[in-house]
Design a protein around this motif. Structure first.
Motif, PDB file in Angstrom:
ATOM      1  N   LEU A  31       0.829  -1.206   0.000  1.00 19.64           N
ATOM      2  CA  LEU A  31       0.000   0.000   0.000  1.00 19.64           C
ATOM      3  C   LEU A  31       0.863   1.255   0.000  1.00 19.64           C
ATOM      4  CD1 LEU A  31      -2.781  -1.076   2.522  1.00 19.64           C
ATOM      5  CD2 LEU A  31      -2.967  -0.878   0.030  1.00 19.64           C
ATOM      6  N   PHE A  32       1.973   1.207   0.703  1.00 17.19           N
ATOM      7  CA  PHE A  32       2.896   2.343   0.713  1.00 17.19           C
ATOM      8  C   PHE A  32       3.447   2.600  -0.677  1.00 17.19           C
ATOM      9  CE2 PHE A  32       7.306   3.826   1.040  1.00 17.19           C
ATOM     10  CZ  PHE A  32       7.101   5.051   1.652  1.00 17.19           C
ATOM     11  N   SER A  33       3.801   1.540  -1.381  1.00 16.32           N
ATOM     12  CA  SER A  33       4.340   1.688  -2.737  1.00 16.32           C
ATOM     13  C   SER A  33       3.280   2.228  -3.688  1.00 16.32           C
ATOM     14  CB  SER A  33       4.862   0.338  -3.237  1.00 16.32           C
ATOM     15  OG  SER A  33       5.868  -0.154  -2.369  1.00 16.32           O
ATOM     16  N   LEU A  34       2.046   1.730  -3.565  1.00 18.05           N
ATOM     17  CA  LEU A  34       0.977   2.218  -4.423  1.00 18.05           C
ATOM     18  C   LEU A  34       0.677   3.689  -4.167  1.00 18.05           C
ATOM     19  CD1 LEU A  34      -1.509  -0.810  -4.339  1.00 18.05           C
ATOM     20  CD2 LEU A  34       0.012  -0.122  -6.208  1.00 18.05           C
ATOM     21  N   SER A  35       0.689   4.086  -2.886  1.00 18.66           N
ATOM     22  CA  SER A  35       0.446   5.496  -2.559  1.00 18.66           C
ATOM     23  C   SER A  35       1.544   6.383  -3.106  1.00 18.66           C
ATOM     24  CB  SER A  35       0.338   5.654  -1.040  1.00 18.66           C
ATOM     25  OG  SER A  35       0.178   7.013  -0.702  1.00 18.66           O
ATOM     26  N   LEU A  36       2.794   5.927  -2.981  1.00 20.28           N
ATOM     27  CA  LEU A  36       3.911   6.708  -3.512  1.00 20.28           C
ATOM     28  C   LEU A  36       3.846   6.793  -5.033  1.00 20.28           C
ATOM     29  CD1 LEU A  36       6.449   8.217  -2.603  1.00 20.28           C
ATOM     30  CD2 LEU A  36       7.730   6.080  -2.890  1.00 20.28           C
ATOM     31  N   LEU A  37       3.454   5.695  -5.682  1.00 21.03           N
ATOM     32  CA  LEU A  37       3.320   5.701  -7.126  1.00 21.03           C
ATOM     33  C   LEU A  37       2.205   6.637  -7.573  1.00 21.03           C
ATOM     34  CD1 LEU A  37       4.176   4.504  -9.859  1.00 21.03           C
ATOM     35  CD2 LEU A  37       2.535   2.643  -9.454  1.00 21.03           C
ATOM     36  N   LEU A  38       1.097   6.647  -6.836  1.00 17.87           N
ATOM     37  CA  LEU A  38       0.001   7.550  -7.155  1.00 17.87           C
ATOM     38  C   LEU A  38       0.423   9.003  -7.033  1.00 17.87           C
ATOM     39  CD1 LEU A  38      -3.012   8.007  -7.798  1.00 17.87           C
ATOM     40  CD2 LEU A  38      -3.458   7.827  -5.335  1.00 17.87           C
ATOM     41  N   MET A  39       1.226   9.303  -6.029  1.00 17.94           N
ATOM     42  CA  MET A  39       1.691  10.680  -5.853  1.00 17.94           C
ATOM     43  C   MET A  39       2.614  11.088  -6.993  1.00 17.94           C
ATOM     44  SD  MET A  39       3.720  12.359  -2.611  1.00 17.94           S
ATOM     45  CE  MET A  39       5.228  11.473  -3.044  1.00 17.94           C
ATOM     46  N   ILE A  40       3.444  10.155  -7.463  1.00 22.60           N
ATOM     47  CA  ILE A  40       4.370  10.465  -8.559  1.00 22.60           C
ATOM     48  C   ILE A  40       3.610  10.651  -9.867  1.00 22.60           C
ATOM     49  CG2 ILE A  40       6.287   9.557  -9.926  1.00 22.60           C
ATOM     50  CD1 ILE A  40       7.284   8.185  -7.388  1.00 22.60           C
ATOM     51  N   ILE A  41       2.584   9.821 -10.088  1.00 21.70           N
ATOM     52  CA  ILE A  41       1.825   9.899 -11.336  1.00 21.70           C
ATOM     53  C   ILE A  41       1.071  11.221 -11.416  1.00 21.70           C
ATOM     54  CG2 ILE A  41      -0.111   8.885 -12.620  1.00 21.70           C
ATOM     55  CD1 ILE A  41       0.808   6.156 -11.615  1.00 21.70           C
ATOM     56  N   THR A  42       0.486  11.619 -10.317  1.00 23.02           N
ATOM     57  CA  THR A  42      -0.328  12.841 -10.308  1.00 23.02           C
ATOM     58  C   THR A  42       0.484  14.093 -10.014  1.00 23.02           C
ATOM     59  OG1 THR A  42      -0.865  12.463  -7.984  1.00 23.02           O
ATOM     60  CG2 THR A  42      -2.390  11.580  -9.633  1.00 23.02           C
ATOM     61  N   PHE A  43       1.805  13.974  -9.978  1.00 27.27           N
ATOM     62  CA  PHE A  43       2.651  15.142  -9.768  1.00 27.27           C
ATOM     63  C   PHE A  43       2.517  16.092 -10.964  1.00 27.27           C
ATOM     64  CE2 PHE A  43       6.657  17.460  -9.859  1.00 27.27           C
ATOM     65  CZ  PHE A  43       6.778  17.848  -8.542  1.00 27.27           C
ATOM     66  N   PRO A  44       2.450  17.412 -10.804  1.00 29.34           N
ATOM     67  CA  PRO A  44       2.633  18.181  -9.571  1.00 29.34           C
ATOM     68  C   PRO A  44       1.350  18.501  -8.821  1.00 29.34           C
ATOM     69  CG  PRO A  44       2.636  19.682 -11.412  1.00 29.34           C
ATOM     70  CD  PRO A  44       2.399  18.308 -11.982  1.00 29.34           C
ATOM     71  N   PHE A  45       0.207  17.937  -9.277  1.00 32.06           N
ATOM     72  CA  PHE A  45      -1.048  18.266  -8.596  1.00 32.06           C
ATOM     73  C   PHE A  45      -1.098  17.648  -7.193  1.00 32.06           C
ATOM     74  CE2 PHE A  45      -1.884  18.217 -13.192  1.00 32.06           C
ATOM     75  CZ  PHE A  45      -2.351  19.498 -13.366  1.00 32.06           C
ATOM     76  N   SER A  46      -0.497  16.497  -7.039  1.00 35.95           N
ATOM     77  CA  SER A  46      -0.565  15.808  -5.745  1.00 35.95           C
ATOM     78  C   SER A  46       0.266  16.497  -4.672  1.00 35.95           C
ATOM     79  CB  SER A  46      -0.085  14.365  -5.910  1.00 35.95           C
ATOM     80  OG  SER A  46       1.262  14.339  -6.366  1.00 35.95           O
ATOM     81  N   ILE A  47       1.249  17.298  -5.120  1.00 36.42           N
ATOM     82  CA  ILE A  47       2.111  17.937  -4.126  1.00 36.42           C
ATOM     83  C   ILE A  47       1.341  18.920  -3.262  1.00 36.42           C
ATOM     84  CG2 ILE A  47       2.857  19.911  -5.517  1.00 36.42           C
ATOM     85  CD1 ILE A  47       5.067  17.706  -3.285  1.00 36.42           C
TER      86      ILE A  47
END
Length: 291
Positions: A31-47
């Motif tokens: 789950l940690f890896s998936l959350s980190l991947l989601l943040m990278i994919i949606t960058f820079p909006f997720s920041i």
């Protein structure tokens, strides 16, 4: 006793810490890896969703998959919160003022009084304040009321009125010991007002007035006694010297003439007084009556 076994108090403290020593399992890392991947994919909006600002007087306790992440809360400044798996709670570290409402207390000498106070405390451990108690401020408020009633119930009315500082210090010590596991440090406790019944106030006022009146009578009696001793000593001196008595008599006439001008004074020679009283100031013996 088994040396490897821990005491119940130590076990309670370990349970109250609220920080899990276990690491994330396989599912947690996935789950940690998936959350980190989601943040990278949606960058820079997720920041903009993951960066949080913590003020200088605040701390953030971060829960990752329900577990506290560190022994110490994060902040102040910017912190990173991963989407979907991280939840954080802000804790204010500023001093809190807790007003204790008037508590009706029965003192040790069976007097009903109403006492209110104020407690100043602050959170020094944000992790303990979040993990060890549901509502730290409400718990501290109720504990302060109970401690105030318990402490004042063991004191008499005179002790409460005369020893407020000592009572407040004892309440502060008890509260500080009880709230240590909650991450609370009690800075100060003050007793604001002690209200007693009106009838008791009148009785105390009458007692104080009677005490002051008795003290005034004692002082007046002591003054009369000292004055009588001084008059006795003066009479001895005047009896030894008739001229001194004459001079005192003239001084009295001068004083009367100065203060009261309308008063007419007829001087009477001292020899006539000696003849009338039958006392001779030379030998201080009675003069025999003439035939």
């Amino acid at each position: 006793m088994d040396p490897g076994a821990s005491s119940p108090e130590k076990q309670d403290k370990e349970n109250l810490v609220g920080i899990s020593s276990k690491r994330l399992g396989v599912c947690g890392w996935i789950l940690f890896s998936l959350s980190l991947l989601l943040m990278i994919i949606t960058f820079p909006f997720s920041i903009w969703m993951c960066l949080k600002i913590i003020k200088e007087y605040e701390r953030a306790v971060v829960f990752r998959l329900g577990r506290i992440q560190a022994d110490k809360a994060r902040g102040p400044g910017l912190i990173l919160v991963l989407p979907c798996i991280d939840v954080f709670v802000k804790v204010d570290l500023r001093t809190v003022t807790c007003n204790i409402p008037p508590q009706e207390i029965l003192t040790r000498d069976s007097v009903t009084t109403q006492v209110d106070g104020v407690v100043y405390y602050r959170i020094y451990s944000a992790v303990s304040a979040v993990a060890n108690v549901n509502d730290v401020h409400q718990a501290t408020f109720l504990l302060a009321q109970t401690t105030l009633r318990n402490v004042l119930g063991t004191q008499t009315l005179s002790q409460i009125l005369a020893g407020r500082e000592e009572i407040a210090h004892s309440i502060q010590t008890l509260l500080d010991d009880a709230t240590e596991l909650w991450g609370i440090r009690v800075a100060r406790v003050e007793i604001k007002d002690v209200r007693i019944p009106v009838q008791l106030q009148r009785s105390m006022a009458a007692e104080a007035e009677a005490t002051r009146e008795a003290r005034a009578r004692v002082l007046a009696a002591e003054g009369e006694m000292n004055a009588s001793k001084s008059l006795k000593a003066a009479s001895v001196v005047l009896a030894e010297s008739p001229i001194a008595l004459q001079l005192r008599y003239l001084q009295t006439l001068t004083t009367v003439a100065t203060e009261k001008n309308s008063t007419i004074v007829f001087p009477l020679p001292m020899n006539i007084l000696e003849g009338i009283g039958g006392i001779s100031y030379d030998n201080r013996e009675k003069v025999p009556k003439r035939a």
